[in-house]
Enzyme design. Structure first.
Site, PDB file in Angstrom:
ATOM      1  N   LYS A  35      73.649  31.773  54.202  1.00 39.20           N
ATOM      2  CA  LYS A  35      75.106  31.970  54.070  1.00 39.20           C
ATOM      3  C   LYS A  35      75.635  32.767  55.256  1.00 39.20           C
ATOM      4  O   LYS A  35      74.853  33.363  56.015  1.00 39.20           O
ATOM      5  CB  LYS A  35      75.410  32.693  52.752  1.00 39.20           C
ATOM      6  CG  LYS A  35      74.835  34.097  52.659  1.00 39.20           C
ATOM      7  CD  LYS A  35      75.052  34.693  51.269  1.00 39.20           C
ATOM      8  CE  LYS A  35      74.413  36.065  51.160  1.00 39.20           C
ATOM      9  NZ  LYS A  35      74.481  36.590  49.775  1.00 39.20           N
ATOM     10  N   ARG A 131      78.948  42.181  38.549  1.00 39.67           N
ATOM     11  CA  ARG A 131      79.811  41.552  39.531  1.00 39.67           C
ATOM     12  C   ARG A 131      80.118  40.133  39.054  1.00 39.67           C
ATOM     13  O   ARG A 131      81.263  39.752  38.918  1.00 39.67           O
ATOM     14  CB  ARG A 131      79.050  41.539  40.872  1.00 39.67           C
ATOM     15  CG  ARG A 131      79.869  41.561  42.102  1.00 39.67           C
ATOM     16  CD  ARG A 131      78.991  41.673  43.336  1.00 39.67           C
ATOM     17  NE  ARG A 131      77.904  40.707  43.366  1.00 39.67           N
ATOM     18  CZ  ARG A 131      77.087  40.513  44.414  1.00 39.67           C
ATOM     19  NH1 ARG A 131      77.243  41.248  45.498  1.00 39.67           N
ATOM     20  NH2 ARG A 131      76.128  39.626  44.366  1.00 39.67           N
ATOM     21  N   TYR A 257      89.145  55.936  75.146  1.00 36.94           N
ATOM     22  CA  TYR A 257      90.333  56.210  74.328  1.00 36.94           C
ATOM     23  C   TYR A 257      90.199  57.544  73.602  1.00 36.94           C
ATOM     24  O   TYR A 257      89.186  57.818  72.965  1.00 36.94           O
ATOM     25  CB  TYR A 257      90.533  55.108  73.286  1.00 36.94           C
ATOM     26  CG  TYR A 257      91.070  53.820  73.871  1.00 36.94           C
ATOM     27  CD1 TYR A 257      92.348  53.758  74.419  1.00 36.94           C
ATOM     28  CD2 TYR A 257      90.305  52.673  73.865  1.00 36.94           C
ATOM     29  CE1 TYR A 257      92.842  52.573  74.942  1.00 36.94           C
ATOM     30  CE2 TYR A 257      90.786  51.485  74.378  1.00 36.94           C
ATOM     31  CZ  TYR A 257      92.062  51.446  74.913  1.00 36.94           C
ATOM     32  OH  TYR A 257      92.552  50.276  75.431  1.00 36.94           O
ATOM     33  N   MET A 305      87.746  47.435  72.654  1.00 35.95           N
ATOM     34  CA  MET A 305      87.692  46.043  72.210  1.00 35.95           C
ATOM     35  C   MET A 305      86.647  45.229  72.989  1.00 35.95           C
ATOM     36  O   MET A 305      85.887  44.452  72.408  1.00 35.95           O
ATOM     37  CB  MET A 305      89.073  45.384  72.356  1.00 35.95           C
ATOM     38  CG  MET A 305      89.122  43.987  71.776  1.00 35.95           C
ATOM     39  SD  MET A 305      90.721  43.194  71.945  1.00 35.95           S
ATOM     40  CE  MET A 305      91.711  44.091  70.777  1.00 35.95           C
TER      41      MET A 305
HETATM   42  C1  PLP Z   1      73.026  36.957  49.626  1.00 33.87           C
HETATM   43  C2  PLP Z   1      72.236  36.721  48.398  1.00 33.87           C
HETATM   44  C3  PLP Z   1      70.829  36.791  48.441  1.00 33.87           C
HETATM   45  C4  PLP Z   1      70.064  37.264  49.674  1.00 33.87           C
HETATM   46  O1  PLP Z   1      70.074  38.678  49.654  1.00 33.87           O
HETATM   47  P1  PLP Z   1      69.267  39.517  50.759  1.00 33.87           P
HETATM   48  O2  PLP Z   1      69.461  40.929  50.340  1.00 33.87           O
HETATM   49  O3  PLP Z   1      69.928  39.219  52.067  1.00 33.87           O
HETATM   50  O4  PLP Z   1      67.875  39.058  50.713  1.00 33.87           O
HETATM   51  C5  PLP Z   1      70.141  36.464  47.301  1.00 33.87           C
HETATM   52  N1  PLP Z   1      70.776  36.104  46.172  1.00 33.87           N
HETATM   53  C6  PLP Z   1      72.126  36.051  46.085  1.00 33.87           C
HETATM   54  C7  PLP Z   1      72.766  35.654  44.803  1.00 33.87           C
HETATM   55  C8  PLP Z   1      72.893  36.358  47.188  1.00 33.87           C
HETATM   56  O5  PLP Z   1      74.220  36.304  47.102  1.00 33.87           O
END
Ligand code: PLP
Length: 361
Positions: A35, A131, A257, A305
């Protein structure tokens, strides 16, 4: 000539890290979580490189999955956040995606749909992260509904761990979360998926049928206290640039800055082509470590930046053109993150499109 900021990606190291994840749970299967553009590493490139090693990939949402299809990947792809509207279901089914199911609305939408092929559903149970997901009390009923549905091919039970990275937590532990899984769902024929990277690296009880490693594939440990496995991870991304100018500033002069850094001695300032618009965090404090010519020095002054400034006073040979490593093979992203009030996940995913990715291996 071109701007020297680049993220070098060592693909071989991703494979080694994936193999480590697999070796820790040899009786289960290991998904590769790609992802958020493979945590900033380039989802299409990473997935293509791993396509012979990995059976199933995971992303957050359908847009990310479709981008992988467009790049030519034919594997099953699990949508970790599931679908957001019923209209996605046809595409999910047609493309061979798998979906998380975390709410009754999703179950109802699936039941009403007339999708062409039944799909694998991953039932998300909320065991303490609070969550997403069904409460342990609702989970068995949801499992029953899904498993009887003609739109569903198989149901996997998944939960997400809130504190697998930190064994000294005050909150819910991995053991608590495992214990909250309803006993109705702990039959041997029901496949479970509990472990993210921290679960894989540090919690044997979390290693079940399916593991879901993300950050560990990219070579950063999520653990607050390292162990033999996390120490074996190989960094994948090295964020690099060069010094593009140097100057001496006198004691009492400020740099950058707001003049946050004030020289206490004659100071040789190196200006580096790397800034917050590249994803180097503006939160970086004075003294954040940076390598120049392979030697450790420190950030001085605020990150701007397109540039940042480093102390070259004690690296006399450094000048314009000297190589700079912001994090990577020789300076762990976790160490840099600890100076920026953040974590390696955030550094990696924050590297912007302006920084070209250069693949090696
Ligand atoms: C992002 C995610 C993972 C991977 O988590 P890591 O800590 O990067 O290994 C696993 N399961 C779910 C549901 C996630 O959203």
């Amino acid at each position: 000539m071109s701007r020297p900021a680049v993220a070098e990606i060592k693909l071989d190291n991703i494979r080694a890290n994936f193999q480590l994840a697999g070796s820790l749970a040899p009786n289960g299967k290991t998904i590769a979580v790609v992802k958020a553009n493979a945590y900033g590493h380039g989802a299409a490139e990473v997935a293509e490189y791993l396509s012979g090693d990995v059976e199933v990939f995971a992303v957050a949402c359908i847009e990310e999955a479709l981008a992988l299809r467009a790049s030519g990947l034919r594997h099953p792809i699990l949508l970790l956040e599931g679908f957001f509207e019923a209209a996605e279901l046809d595409v999910i089914s047609r493309e061979g995606f798998w979906t998380a199911i975390h709410s009754q609305e999703q179950i109802d939408a699936l039941a009403r749909s007339s999708i062409p092929n039944p799909l694998p559903a991953w039932l998300k149970v909320d065991t303490g992260m609070h969550r997403l997901g069904f409460s342990p009390e609702q989970a068995a009923k949801a499992y029953g509904e899904l498993s009887r549905m003609r739109q569903v091919k198989a149901v996997t039970v998944m939960t997400h761990l809130a504190n697998a990275d930190n064994c000294e937590t005050q909150g819910v532990t991995v053991a608590h979360q495992v214990a909250r899984l309803p006993s109705d769902l702990l039959k041997p024929e029901i496949e479970l998926s509990l472990a993210n990277s921290a679960g894989i690296l540090a919690h044997k009880v979390a290693r079940k049928h399916w593991q879901r490693p993300g950050i560990m594939l990219y070579g950063a440990s999520p653990l607050a206290r390292e162990n033999q496995f996390s120490e074996a991870l190989l960094p994948v991304m090295t964020l690099k640039s060069s010094v593009i100018a140097t100057r001496w500033v006198a004691p009492g002069e400020g740099v950058g800055y707001g003049g946050r850094f004030v020289a206490e001695r004659p100071t040789k300032v190196g200006t580096v082509a790397m800034g917050y618009a590249d994803g180097y965090p503006r939160q970086a404090v004075e003294g954040t470590p940076i390598l120049v010519n392979g030697k450790r020095t420190r950030l001085i002054g605020r990150v701007s930046m397109d540039m940042l400034t480093v102390d070259l006073t004690d690296i006399p040979e450094a000048g314009s053109g000297s190589g700079v490593e912001l994090w990577g093979e020789n300076l762990l992203a976790n160490e840099v993150a600890s100076h920026c009030d953040t974590i390696a996940y955030h550094l990696f995913t924050g590297v912007t499109q302006r920084v070209p990715r250069k693949y090696v291996g």
